[in-house]
Design a protein around this motif. Structure first.
Motif, PDB file in Angstrom:
ATOM      1  N   GLY A 330       0.824  -1.194   0.000  1.00 42.99           N
ATOM      2  CA  GLY A 330       0.000   0.000   0.000  1.00 42.99           C
ATOM      3  C   GLY A 330       0.859   1.244   0.000  1.00 42.99           C
ATOM      4  O   GLY A 330       2.083   1.178  -0.175  1.00 42.99           O
ATOM      5  N   TYR A 338       4.791   0.648   5.178  1.00 45.84           N
ATOM      6  CA  TYR A 338       3.849   0.327   4.113  1.00 45.84           C
ATOM      7  C   TYR A 338       2.716  -0.530   4.668  1.00 45.84           C
ATOM      8  O   TYR A 338       2.917  -1.319   5.609  1.00 45.84           O
ATOM      9  CB  TYR A 338       4.545  -0.419   2.973  1.00 45.84           C
ATOM     10  CG  TYR A 338       5.559   0.415   2.225  1.00 45.84           C
ATOM     11  CD1 TYR A 338       5.220   1.063   1.055  1.00 45.84           C
ATOM     12  CD2 TYR A 338       6.867   0.544   2.704  1.00 45.84           C
ATOM     13  CE1 TYR A 338       6.153   1.826   0.356  1.00 45.84           C
ATOM     14  CE2 TYR A 338       7.802   1.308   2.022  1.00 45.84           C
ATOM     15  CZ  TYR A 338       7.439   1.951   0.854  1.00 45.84           C
ATOM     16  OH  TYR A 338       8.362   2.700   0.179  1.00 45.84           O
ATOM     17  N   GLN A 339       1.535  -0.382   4.093  1.00 43.89           N
ATOM     18  CA  GLN A 339       0.362  -1.125   4.576  1.00 43.89           C
ATOM     19  C   GLN A 339      -0.024  -2.203   3.576  1.00 43.89           C
ATOM     20  O   GLN A 339       0.015  -1.995   2.364  1.00 43.89           O
ATOM     21  CB  GLN A 339      -0.820  -0.169   4.797  1.00 43.89           C
ATOM     22  CG  GLN A 339      -2.088  -0.866   5.303  1.00 43.89           C
ATOM     23  CD  GLN A 339      -3.167   0.132   5.634  1.00 43.89           C
ATOM     24  OE1 GLN A 339      -2.992   0.940   6.537  1.00 43.89           O
ATOM     25  NE2 GLN A 339      -4.271   0.073   4.911  1.00 43.89           N
ATOM     26  N   GLN A 341      -2.982  -5.728   3.268  1.00 46.64           N
ATOM     27  CA  GLN A 341      -4.194  -6.350   3.798  1.00 46.64           C
ATOM     28  C   GLN A 341      -3.914  -7.832   4.022  1.00 46.64           C
ATOM     29  O   GLN A 341      -3.601  -8.568   3.085  1.00 46.64           O
ATOM     30  CB  GLN A 341      -5.367  -6.172   2.807  1.00 46.64           C
ATOM     31  CG  GLN A 341      -5.711  -4.726   2.491  1.00 46.64           C
ATOM     32  CD  GLN A 341      -6.208  -3.972   3.710  1.00 46.64           C
ATOM     33  OE1 GLN A 341      -6.915  -4.537   4.558  1.00 46.64           O
ATOM     34  NE2 GLN A 341      -5.838  -2.701   3.804  1.00 46.64           N
ATOM     35  N   ALA A 351      -5.678  -4.798   8.406  1.00 46.55           N
ATOM     36  CA  ALA A 351      -4.569  -3.998   7.880  1.00 46.55           C
ATOM     37  C   ALA A 351      -3.319  -4.254   8.706  1.00 46.55           C
ATOM     38  O   ALA A 351      -3.384  -4.445   9.925  1.00 46.55           O
ATOM     39  CB  ALA A 351      -4.921  -2.518   7.897  1.00 46.55           C
TER      40      ALA A 351
END
Length: 397
Positions: A330, A338-339, A341, A351
């Motif tokens: 992400g 950084y993300q 899922q 998340a």
């Protein structure tokens, strides 16, 4: 109150109460989490996931280069003359100190004979002058004795002394001329012998511009008579774009392959980045490239000068790291995290913040926030379908 009448109305009251409870239950069911207004559990939807794996990762700089000789030496004419014979051909191996060529100097018999005659004349002059010097010494010795007895004039004494000095000076001059002529005769003798050109190093003849009977001169144009190269080690000269060259450091590993040997890889260590632009680059709006050099061992002499090399410089590498495709990351936040899922064991999407390390165009190394074996959502989160509404009894609004 009439008990019979009251008893007769009980069944009706029970029926109404049951109807009210049923309606209440239907209304509660419509407001429960299983309704269209609340999401269904992820376990009820098929998710597109990716299992996190471990592996090796390399961050590289790609370049194209050429193979060239690492160590070579040229053999040039050191005297003017004619080549007697050429015993070697291109591709032959030679040893250091081995005779390569012989050059016969031009014949100068007349000059050598004249120098020898001049030497004979000087030796004759030397003998004559030696005799005159000996006589002058006797004359001066006699005048010295007479002067001691006051039996001679001062002018006679001084004249004998001057004659002796002059004779000795002429004698020294003739000796100097003889020494000079001896050096000339020695040079004539040396120059009359064929000049031998020896191999400056052990290697292979890779260029030959000499033939038997050819006349050569010192410093002549047209390249060296012979070039010898040590093929046991080659140099790779790679052209690296200016946007990448600042990432290269001396000593880093460089791997390459060449079209001549599909599937094979050679390795070396970066030796030097030439600090000036490569020829023909950076001019009139062209991209600037820099030449980068490294050596590779070639014990079987399979690699040859001029071969094309597809080079990869290893900027960074990790072993057995947690890896993740770049396109699953992400956006990056202010802290550099950084993300992604993650689908947990309950099949719920949560998340997760990640810290990454080595990064390539396809994969990243995950330093924290994710473990091998976990499931990461590989596609967009699916829209959950609403649950069907419960039926409402007839007659109810």
């Amino acid at each position: 109150m009439n008990h019979e009448k009251y008893g007769a109305r009980r069944p009706f009251r029970y029926a109404m109460a049951a109807l009210v409870l049923a309606l209440t239950a239907n209304i509660s069911a419509a407001q429960a989490p299983g309704s269209a207004e609340a999401p269904a559990p992820a376990s009820e939807v098929k998710l597109d996931t990716l299992t996190v794996q471990r592996g090796d990762l390399q961050q590289t700089v790609d370049a194209v280069g050429k193979l060239q000789f690492h160590r070579f030496a040229d053999v040039n004419a050191q005297v003017a003359g004619q080549i007697k014979e050429v015993p070697f051909a291109v591709g032959d191996a030679v040893r250091e100190g081995q005779l390569l060529l012989e050059i016969s100097p031009p014949v100068r018999a007349n000059q050598a004979e004249s120098n020898r005659a001049q030497m004979a004349r000087l030796r004759a002059e030397l003998a004559d002058q030696q005799a005159q010097t000996d006589f002058a010494e006797l004359q001066f010795k006699r005048q010295t004795q007479l002067k001691a007895q006051n039996a001679t004039r001062e002018e006679s004494y001084e004249s004998s002394r001057m004659n002796l000095s002059s004779a000795r000076a002429r004698l020294d001059s003739i000796n100097a001329q003889i020494q000079q002529m001896e050096a000339t005769l020695k040079l004539d003798e040396e120059s009359s012998r064929p000049k031998q050109l020896l191999a400056p190093l052990s290697g292979t003849v890779v260029a030959l511009n000499a033939r038997a009977g050819q006349t050569v001169s010192v410093g002549q144009a047209g390249g060296p008579l012979m070039r010898i190269a040590d093929l046991s080690q080659m140099t790779v000269q790679a052209r690296v774009a200016e946007v990448d060259v600042t990432r290269l450091k001396r000593g880093m590993t460089a791997n390459f392959h060449t079209p001549g040997y599909p599937g094979r890889t050679w390795s070396g260590k970066l030796r030097q980045v030439i600090p000036v632009p490569a020829e023909g680059s950076g001019e009139q709006g062209k991209q600037t490239f820099y030449n980068v050099l490294f050596e590779v061992d070639n014990p079987e002499q399979e690699l040859m000068s001029g071969m094309t090399a597809q080079v990869q410089f290893i900027v960074a590498q990790v072993k057995d790291a947690v890896l993740l495709p770049v396109d699953l990351l992400g956006p990056r936040d202010a802290a550099g995290m950084y993300q992604v899922q993650v689908v947990n064991r309950d099949q719920r999407i949560v998340a997760r913040k990640l810290k990454i390390g080595v990064r390539t165009a396809q994969q990243v190394q995950v330093l924290s926030g994710l473990a091998a074996g976990e499931q990461v959502l590989a596609g967009p989160a699916p829209a959950l379908a609403p649950q069907p509404k419960p039926a409402v009894p007839a007659g109810m609004p």
